[in-house]
Design an enzyme around this catalytic site. Sequence first.
Site, PDB file in Angstrom:
ATOM      1  N   PRO A  99       0.853  -1.195   0.000  1.00  0.00           N
ATOM      2  CA  PRO A  99       0.000   0.000   0.000  1.00  0.00           C
ATOM      3  C   PRO A  99       0.889   1.244   0.000  1.00  0.00           C
ATOM      4  O   PRO A  99       1.740   1.389   0.869  1.00  0.00           O
ATOM      5  CB  PRO A  99      -0.788  -0.116   1.312  1.00  0.00           C
ATOM      6  CG  PRO A  99      -0.586  -1.519   1.779  1.00  0.00           C
ATOM      7  CD  PRO A  99       0.713  -1.976   1.231  1.00  0.00           C
ATOM      8  N   LEU A 100       0.692   2.113  -0.968  1.00  0.00           N
ATOM      9  CA  LEU A 100       1.549   3.294  -1.122  1.00  0.00           C
ATOM     10  C   LEU A 100       0.685   4.545  -1.074  1.00  0.00           C
ATOM     11  O   LEU A 100      -0.150   4.765  -1.963  1.00  0.00           O
ATOM     12  CB  LEU A 100       2.313   3.226  -2.444  1.00  0.00           C
ATOM     13  CG  LEU A 100       3.213   1.992  -2.625  1.00  0.00           C
ATOM     14  CD1 LEU A 100       3.638   1.842  -4.083  1.00  0.00           C
ATOM     15  CD2 LEU A 100       4.426   2.097  -1.720  1.00  0.00           C
ATOM     16  N   THR A 101       0.866   5.352  -0.046  1.00  0.00           N
ATOM     17  CA  THR A 101       0.057   6.552   0.105  1.00  0.00           C
ATOM     18  C   THR A 101       0.251   7.496  -1.070  1.00  0.00           C
ATOM     19  O   THR A 101       1.376   7.785  -1.460  1.00  0.00           O
ATOM     20  CB  THR A 101       0.417   7.274   1.421  1.00  0.00           C
ATOM     21  OG1 THR A 101       0.227   6.359   2.500  1.00  0.00           O
ATOM     22  CG2 THR A 101      -0.447   8.492   1.626  1.00  0.00           C
ATOM     23  N   CYS A 184       2.834   2.784  10.248  1.00  0.00           N
ATOM     24  CA  CYS A 184       3.044   4.079   9.603  1.00  0.00           C
ATOM     25  C   CYS A 184       3.898   4.991  10.500  1.00  0.00           C
ATOM     26  O   CYS A 184       3.565   5.214  11.665  1.00  0.00           O
ATOM     27  CB  CYS A 184       1.705   4.749   9.320  1.00  0.00           C
ATOM     28  SG  CYS A 184       1.859   6.367   8.519  1.00  0.00           S
ATOM     29  N   HIS A 253       7.832  -4.898   8.416  1.00  0.00           N
ATOM     30  CA  HIS A 253       8.817  -4.031   7.768  1.00  0.00           C
ATOM     31  C   HIS A 253      10.078  -4.064   8.622  1.00  0.00           C
ATOM     32  O   HIS A 253      10.021  -3.791   9.822  1.00  0.00           O
ATOM     33  CB  HIS A 253       8.278  -2.608   7.666  1.00  0.00           C
ATOM     34  CG  HIS A 253       9.129  -1.689   6.839  1.00  0.00           C
ATOM     35  ND1 HIS A 253       8.635  -0.562   6.232  1.00  0.00           N
ATOM     36  CD2 HIS A 253      10.439  -1.732   6.511  1.00  0.00           C
ATOM     37  CE1 HIS A 253       9.607   0.051   5.573  1.00  0.00           C
ATOM     38  NE2 HIS A 253      10.716  -0.652   5.740  1.00  0.00           N
ATOM     39  N   GLY A 288      10.793  -4.617   2.686  1.00  0.00           N
ATOM     40  CA  GLY A 288      11.941  -3.740   2.809  1.00  0.00           C
ATOM     41  C   GLY A 288      13.035  -3.997   1.796  1.00  0.00           C
ATOM     42  O   GLY A 288      13.670  -5.045   1.806  1.00  0.00           O
ATOM     43  N   ASP A 289      13.234  -3.036   0.881  1.00  0.00           N
ATOM     44  CA  ASP A 289      14.418  -2.956   0.013  1.00  0.00           C
ATOM     45  C   ASP A 289      14.505  -3.993  -1.099  1.00  0.00           C
ATOM     46  O   ASP A 289      15.566  -4.147  -1.689  1.00  0.00           O
ATOM     47  CB  ASP A 289      15.711  -3.036   0.842  1.00  0.00           C
ATOM     48  CG  ASP A 289      15.854  -1.873   1.804  1.00  0.00           C
ATOM     49  OD1 ASP A 289      15.122  -0.881   1.647  1.00  0.00           O
ATOM     50  OD2 ASP A 289      16.690  -1.958   2.713  1.00  0.00           O
ATOM     51  N   ARG A 327       8.784   0.794  -2.678  1.00  0.00           N
ATOM     52  CA  ARG A 327       9.463   1.830  -3.458  1.00  0.00           C
ATOM     53  C   ARG A 327      10.018   1.295  -4.772  1.00  0.00           C
ATOM     54  O   ARG A 327      10.083   2.028  -5.765  1.00  0.00           O
ATOM     55  CB  ARG A 327      10.577   2.447  -2.625  1.00  0.00           C
ATOM     56  CG  ARG A 327      10.096   3.383  -1.533  1.00  0.00           C
ATOM     57  CD  ARG A 327      11.260   3.926  -0.731  1.00  0.00           C
ATOM     58  NE  ARG A 327      11.958   2.871  -0.002  1.00  0.00           N
ATOM     59  CZ  ARG A 327      13.149   3.023   0.558  1.00  0.00           C
ATOM     60  NH1 ARG A 327      13.789   4.182   0.446  1.00  0.00           N
ATOM     61  NH2 ARG A 327      13.707   2.031   1.223  1.00  0.00           N
TER      62      ARG A 327
END
Length: 436
Positions: A99-101, A184, A253, A288-289, A327
């Site tokens: 989920p990406l704001t 968050c 995360h 993560g990453d 990301r």
Amino acid sequence: AEFAGTDVPTTAATATAAHMSDVALIASIQNDQQQRQQQQLLGPSHPQQHTAAAAASTGNVAALDALYDTADFANADVAGPEPRRKPRLDFAGKTYLAPLTTVGNLPFRRLCVSLGCEVTCGEMALATNILQGQASEWALLKRHPSERLFGVQVCGGYPDAMSRVAQLVDEQLHIDFIDINCGCPIDIICNRGAGSALLRRPQKLEEVVRATTGCTDLPVIVKIRKGYFDDSDVAHTLIPEMASWGAAAVTLHGRSRQQRYSRAADWDYIRRCAGIAHSVGLPLIGNGDVFSPTEWEERVNPISNNDSSGANGGEQGANVTTAMIGRAALIKPWIFTEIMEQRLWDISASERLDVLKSFVSHGLEHWGSDSRGVETTRRFLLEWLSFTHRYIPVGLLEVVPQKMQWRPPAYSTRNQLEGLLSSDSAADWVRISEML
């Protein structure tokens, strides 16, 4: 009698009989009330007396006879309510878009699905805003038909609000799961007692999770971080409890709230927590990453099936169910194609431009092709371009694959369009938007 169209003569005898019948009915009701009061004070000696008294008080003689005619009635056990049965989530080995704001909007998710993404989740929505009926917040929960496995992410620090939201989305939306955002790191969210702030209040976290899982038949995933502060990890103490709270899975995360998105994610800790989750029958999704198909494979399947530590789980560690991609999808959404085909894609500048065109097409279809829709599409496109320029073409790399933390020096591109797409200038991003 008047409604039926017949005349019924009223005599003294019939009136007296009716009066006697009323008196007997009132006496019967009073007798039943006294019996019920006695039962409340003393309690019945056997569970069947509850049912027998209820049947007698309603005058249902047939039900009472049928009750005592049941062969196993005397030895019957009183069964409690059955627990909610929720569908199981199968995320094993599936590509999962985080989920990406703001940038994880419906047109972007639709683009990722076309490039091979299998699991998608809507942008973070605030529980209080949903309950207030804000149209902008409900829009974040919308699903596109192409999204095969889709969930919504909700954030809140009040159990009553979260339970009501869970009930609403279960009734009003067609989704596959609910994700509770307890990770968050944004100040405005933590200051409200939600997001990562719940990691500092385990009891409140439990109340929020229990309230949410208890009001929906959908599977509920809890997304957390390692902890609130650096060097103060708490996830490994919370995960064993989450299965009893009703969670269907946990997303971890590998950073703390204080760390935010700096430094590398701690995948050794994620694998350790995966072993703990495995021991209580809880799937764990790592986050993560992950930036290449090689990294995805290393994160998801680092422990072979013959390794006893992976099979037994516990403190030794185990494989995660899958790895969530955040990301990396913003920088190069074709990462899902790379994972699916297990290869690095040296995508050309023209192909990258086609990807942007697909997003614009989906955006105009979603937000409208009028002036307001064009402005909205352009705004989200420009925000997305602030990530895409960080991609380094595979053909230019001396060492592959590219890592998330890399900040390379200036380099020469293979053509003018590739140079434009690699520019970190906002003026060039506007230029790209005009080309689309």
